[in-house]
Design an enzyme around this catalytic site. Sequence first.
Site, PDB file in Angstrom:
ATOM      1  N   GLN A 115     -10.401   3.404   2.669  1.00 53.71           N
ATOM      2  CA  GLN A 115      -9.349   3.085   3.772  1.00 53.71           C
ATOM      3  C   GLN A 115      -9.349   4.232   4.625  1.00 53.71           C
ATOM      4  O   GLN A 115      -9.501   5.284   4.508  1.00 53.71           O
ATOM      5  CB  GLN A 115      -8.095   3.352   2.850  1.00 53.71           C
ATOM      6  CG  GLN A 115      -6.911   2.854   3.832  1.00 53.71           C
ATOM      7  CD  GLN A 115      -5.510   2.809   3.112  1.00 53.71           C
ATOM      8  OE1 GLN A 115      -4.670   3.667   3.372  1.00 53.71           O
ATOM      9  NE2 GLN A 115      -5.359   1.909   2.213  1.00 53.71           N
ATOM     10  N   SER A 165       9.513  -1.708  10.442  1.00 53.65           N
ATOM     11  CA  SER A 165      10.844  -1.686   9.698  1.00 53.65           C
ATOM     12  C   SER A 165      11.573  -2.861  10.009  1.00 53.65           C
ATOM     13  O   SER A 165      12.669  -3.069   9.573  1.00 53.65           O
ATOM     14  CB  SER A 165      11.577  -0.411  10.160  1.00 53.65           C
ATOM     15  OG  SER A 165      11.561  -0.547  11.786  1.00 53.65           O
ATOM     16  N   TYR A 173       3.599   9.758  -0.511  1.00 50.40           N
ATOM     17  CA  TYR A 173       4.554   9.248   0.329  1.00 50.40           C
ATOM     18  C   TYR A 173       6.083   9.369  -0.228  1.00 50.40           C
ATOM     19  O   TYR A 173       7.004   8.938   0.262  1.00 50.40           O
ATOM     20  CB  TYR A 173       4.272   7.638   0.471  1.00 50.40           C
ATOM     21  CG  TYR A 173       3.036   7.165   1.457  1.00 50.40           C
ATOM     22  CD1 TYR A 173       2.313   8.096   1.972  1.00 50.40           C
ATOM     23  CD2 TYR A 173       2.373   6.055   1.236  1.00 50.40           C
ATOM     24  CE1 TYR A 173       1.003   7.882   2.554  1.00 50.40           C
ATOM     25  CE2 TYR A 173       1.234   5.425   1.833  1.00 50.40           C
ATOM     26  CZ  TYR A 173       0.464   6.571   2.609  1.00 50.40           C
ATOM     27  OH  TYR A 173      -0.589   6.281   3.052  1.00 50.40           O
ATOM     28  N   LEU A 219      -2.361   0.096  15.148  1.00 47.89           N
ATOM     29  CA  LEU A 219      -1.314  -0.074  16.462  1.00 47.89           C
ATOM     30  C   LEU A 219      -1.197   1.085  17.069  1.00 47.89           C
ATOM     31  O   LEU A 219      -0.460   1.457  18.215  1.00 47.89           O
ATOM     32  CB  LEU A 219      -0.030  -0.456  15.889  1.00 47.89           C
ATOM     33  CG  LEU A 219      -0.021  -2.061  14.890  1.00 47.89           C
ATOM     34  CD1 LEU A 219       1.191  -2.516  14.747  1.00 47.89           C
ATOM     35  CD2 LEU A 219      -0.743  -2.964  15.809  1.00 47.89           C
ATOM     36  N   ASP A 259       0.863  -1.294  -0.094  1.00 46.71           N
ATOM     37  CA  ASP A 259       0.095   0.027   0.147  1.00 46.71           C
ATOM     38  C   ASP A 259       0.804   1.335  -0.109  1.00 46.71           C
ATOM     39  O   ASP A 259       1.458   1.444   1.136  1.00 46.71           O
ATOM     40  CB  ASP A 259      -0.950   0.068   1.155  1.00 46.71           C
ATOM     41  CG  ASP A 259      -2.008   1.170   1.407  1.00 46.71           C
ATOM     42  OD1 ASP A 259      -3.074   0.978   0.914  1.00 46.71           O
ATOM     43  OD2 ASP A 259      -1.423   2.396   1.875  1.00 46.71           O
ATOM     44  N   ARG A 302       9.167  -8.525  13.277  1.00 43.66           N
ATOM     45  CA  ARG A 302       7.652  -7.767  13.625  1.00 43.66           C
ATOM     46  C   ARG A 302       6.681  -8.266  12.461  1.00 43.66           C
ATOM     47  O   ARG A 302       5.636  -8.452  12.532  1.00 43.66           O
ATOM     48  CB  ARG A 302       7.740  -6.364  13.829  1.00 43.66           C
ATOM     49  CG  ARG A 302       7.926  -5.962  15.315  1.00 43.66           C
ATOM     50  CD  ARG A 302       7.037  -4.566  15.646  1.00 43.66           C
ATOM     51  NE  ARG A 302       7.492  -4.385  17.173  1.00 43.66           N
ATOM     52  CZ  ARG A 302       7.987  -3.269  17.570  1.00 43.66           C
ATOM     53  NH1 ARG A 302       8.364  -2.167  16.599  1.00 43.66           N
ATOM     54  NH2 ARG A 302       8.193  -3.250  18.971  1.00 43.66           N
ATOM     55  N   HIS A 311      -6.910   9.805  -1.899  1.00 39.36           N
ATOM     56  CA  HIS A 311      -6.350   9.927  -0.624  1.00 39.36           C
ATOM     57  C   HIS A 311      -7.185  10.399   0.508  1.00 39.36           C
ATOM     58  O   HIS A 311      -7.326  10.002   1.590  1.00 39.36           O
ATOM     59  CB  HIS A 311      -4.966  10.509  -0.716  1.00 39.36           C
ATOM     60  CG  HIS A 311      -4.001   9.910   0.467  1.00 39.36           C
ATOM     61  ND1 HIS A 311      -2.716   9.931  -0.092  1.00 39.36           N
ATOM     62  CD2 HIS A 311      -4.359   9.527   1.684  1.00 39.36           C
ATOM     63  CE1 HIS A 311      -2.409   9.341   1.333  1.00 39.36           C
ATOM     64  NE2 HIS A 311      -3.055   9.135   2.125  1.00 39.36           N
TER      65      HIS A 311
HETATM   66  N1  LIG Z   1      -4.759   6.354   3.891  1.00 41.91           N
HETATM   67  C1  LIG Z   1      -4.232   7.214   4.633  1.00 41.91           C
HETATM   68  O1  LIG Z   1      -4.759   8.392   4.749  1.00 41.91           O
HETATM   69  C2  LIG Z   1      -3.309   6.631   5.606  1.00 41.91           C
HETATM   70  C3  LIG Z   1      -2.868   5.436   5.293  1.00 41.91           C
HETATM   71  N2  LIG Z   1      -2.106   4.830   5.964  1.00 41.91           N
HETATM   72  C4  LIG Z   1      -1.345   3.249   5.561  1.00 41.91           C
HETATM   73  O2  LIG Z   1      -1.192   2.457   6.565  1.00 41.91           O
HETATM   74  C5  LIG Z   1       0.099   2.110   6.743  1.00 41.91           C
HETATM   75  C6  LIG Z   1       0.390   1.866   8.019  1.00 41.91           C
HETATM   76  O3  LIG Z   1       0.284   3.093   8.993  1.00 41.91           O
HETATM   77  P1  LIG Z   1       0.563   3.165  10.462  1.00 41.91           P
HETATM   78  O4  LIG Z   1      -0.046   4.389  11.023  1.00 41.91           O
HETATM   79  O5  LIG Z   1       2.352   3.361  10.408  1.00 41.91           O
HETATM   80  O6  LIG Z   1       0.317   1.641  10.975  1.00 41.91           O
HETATM   81  P2  LIG Z   1       0.402   0.922  12.408  1.00 41.91           P
HETATM   82  O7  LIG Z   1      -0.638   1.402  13.289  1.00 41.91           O
HETATM   83  O8  LIG Z   1       0.501  -0.276  11.799  1.00 41.91           O
HETATM   84  O9  LIG Z   1       1.740   1.056  12.859  1.00 41.91           O
HETATM   85  C7  LIG Z   1       2.977   0.715  12.500  1.00 41.91           C
HETATM   86  C8  LIG Z   1       4.126   0.939  13.460  1.00 41.91           C
HETATM   87  O10 LIG Z   1       3.992   0.272  14.524  1.00 41.91           O
HETATM   88  C9  LIG Z   1       5.164  -0.044  15.254  1.00 41.91           C
HETATM   89  N3  LIG Z   1       4.935  -0.943  16.211  1.00 41.91           N
HETATM   90  C10 LIG Z   1       4.610  -2.145  15.838  1.00 41.91           C
HETATM   91  N4  LIG Z   1       4.541  -2.901  17.094  1.00 41.91           N
HETATM   92  C11 LIG Z   1       4.820  -1.986  18.098  1.00 41.91           C
HETATM   93  C12 LIG Z   1       5.013  -2.267  19.279  1.00 41.91           C
HETATM   94  N5  LIG Z   1       4.947  -3.310  20.108  1.00 41.91           N
HETATM   95  N6  LIG Z   1       5.480  -0.917  19.988  1.00 41.91           N
HETATM   96  C13 LIG Z   1       5.739  -0.108  19.498  1.00 41.91           C
HETATM   97  N7  LIG Z   1       5.594   0.191  18.268  1.00 41.91           N
HETATM   98  C14 LIG Z   1       5.204  -0.772  17.311  1.00 41.91           C
HETATM   99  C15 LIG Z   1       6.289  -0.322  14.169  1.00 41.91           C
HETATM  100  O11 LIG Z   1       7.460   0.323  14.257  1.00 41.91           O
HETATM  101  P3  LIG Z   1       8.635  -0.586  13.691  1.00 41.91           P
HETATM  102  O12 LIG Z   1       8.921  -0.166  12.579  1.00 41.91           O
HETATM  103  O13 LIG Z   1       9.713  -0.134  14.820  1.00 41.91           O
HETATM  104  O14 LIG Z   1       8.347  -1.872  13.830  1.00 41.91           O
HETATM  105  C16 LIG Z   1       5.596   0.485  12.808  1.00 41.91           C
HETATM  106  O15 LIG Z   1       6.105   1.698  12.596  1.00 41.91           O
HETATM  107  C17 LIG Z   1       0.966   3.269   6.006  1.00 41.91           C
HETATM  108  O16 LIG Z   1       2.204   3.071   5.699  1.00 41.91           O
HETATM  109  C18 LIG Z   1       0.099   3.541   5.084  1.00 41.91           C
HETATM  110  O17 LIG Z   1       0.253   2.628   3.870  1.00 41.91           O
HETATM  111  C19 LIG Z   1      -1.423   5.283   7.191  1.00 41.91           C
HETATM  112  C20 LIG Z   1      -1.970   6.689   7.408  1.00 41.91           C
HETATM  113  C21 LIG Z   1      -3.023   7.602   6.868  1.00 41.91           C
END
Ligand SMILES: NC(=O)C1=CN([C@@H]2O[C@H](COP(=O)(O)OP(=O)(O)OC[C@H]3O[C@@H](n4cnc5c(N)ncnc54)[C@H](OP(=O)(O)O)[C@@H]3O)[C@@H](O)[C@H]2O)C=CC1
Length: 331
Positions: free
Chosen positions: A160, A237, A51, A191, A46, A241, A107
């Site tokens: 989404q 990353s 981005y 998360l 995605d 995980r 978006h």
């Molecule tokens: N349509 C829209 O407007 C939007 C779409 N999105 C989409 O959704 C995707 C995911 O969004 P995102 O908000 O990053 O999603 P998540 O809520 O899935 O968060 C992912 C993050 O969680 C961290 N994480 C996982 N486990 C833990 C833990 N136990 N403790 C602390 N941190 C943890 C990871 O860090 P680490 O890297 O350290 O593992 C990672 O950076 C985006 O990449 C995008 O594609 C997101 C926002 C807006």
Amino acid sequence: MPWDVIKLNDGTSIPNIAFGTWTLGNGQQSTDKVDQAISVGFNHIDTAQSYRNEYEAGIAIKESGLDRNDLYITTKYSGLNGLDIETSINNSLNNLGVKYVDLYLIHHPRLAQPDIPTAWKQMEKVKADGLAKSIGVSNFQIADLEILLASAKVKPAANQILLHPYVVGRQTPLIQYAFDNNIAIEAYSVLIPLTHQPGGPVDGPVKDIATRLDVKPEQVLLAWAKAKGVIVVTSSSKKERLEGYLAAGDIDLTPEDVNNIDNAGAIGARRMTARTVIRRAAIAALIVAVIFGICSYMGFLPSMFLLHISQSNALIATVVFFILLALKLYF
Ligand SMILES: NC(=O)C1=CN([C@@H]2O[C@H](COP(=O)(O)OP(=O)(O)OC[C@H]3O[C@@H](n4cnc5c(N)ncnc54)[C@H](OP(=O)(O)O)[C@@H]3O)[C@@H](O)[C@H]2O)C=CC1
């Protein structure tokens, strides 16, 4: 049930977990992270125009050597550089190095210019031209979907949206509306209770379930979202995980587990609302206290306030401010 596919209203199927590229930045590290996600088993990427890493994702897609049919690619129209939808998708396809994307989303409703019906017509053309197998939206509310559906020839396949336990209460009517109209829901930022709001009421039930099932808290949250029948868009990353995320597809939460998380989320949401109200009231009290203080010090009454300014008014407002501040800290 493991991670699977969900049938969309246009007859295509979408894998119900995706790896998102939002936080990957750009350059080689971004390509490496997408590479890593594909190599652990993610087959749904995605991304979005905004981005600024479609090109890097495209390199990883090419390097994976996977057949195009074995990968599901989503990207989004983010209105970057003021480009229209048709130009934008062609740029995205060039960046990604593919002839079509599986799903193309607007978006955000405010990017649907000059208005939602006109923008959606352009999306329908994108689908008709074969540049996207499916078309959908992101961050659309019920009112936005109503406007869109009133003139749409092709229904959006998916919406989404932000979905985690602290917002599930307010998002439930939108999810229900989408399901009633046969529009799939994709959930992002599931998360948040771990990444942005640790220590909140959701932590308790999530930890208890994680201990009982011998899994990680993030896996419980992903399983919670899956139990809602939505497509999960997540990211990491870290290889371990990502493996855990995929393994979370095998976690079946009981209805009681899901309820416990929902209820804890509702408590958190109420606290956040209370905090916001208190914060705003505290700011208002502070402003009043400062105005009263200054007027009292200078010994004049600005006619616009029509208030009797005295030192005791300033004192009362200051006391109110500190009570509200204490309440905010308590909540
Ligand atoms: N349509 C829209 O407007 C939007 C779409 N999105 C989409 O959704 C995707 C995911 O969004 P995102 O908000 O990053 O999603 P998540 O809520 O899935 O968060 C992912 C993050 O969680 C961290 N994480 C996982 N486990 C833990 C833990 N136990 N403790 C602390 N941190 C943890 C990871 O860090 P680490 O890297 O350290 O593992 C990672 O950076 C985006 O990449 C995008 O594609 C997101 C926002 C807006």
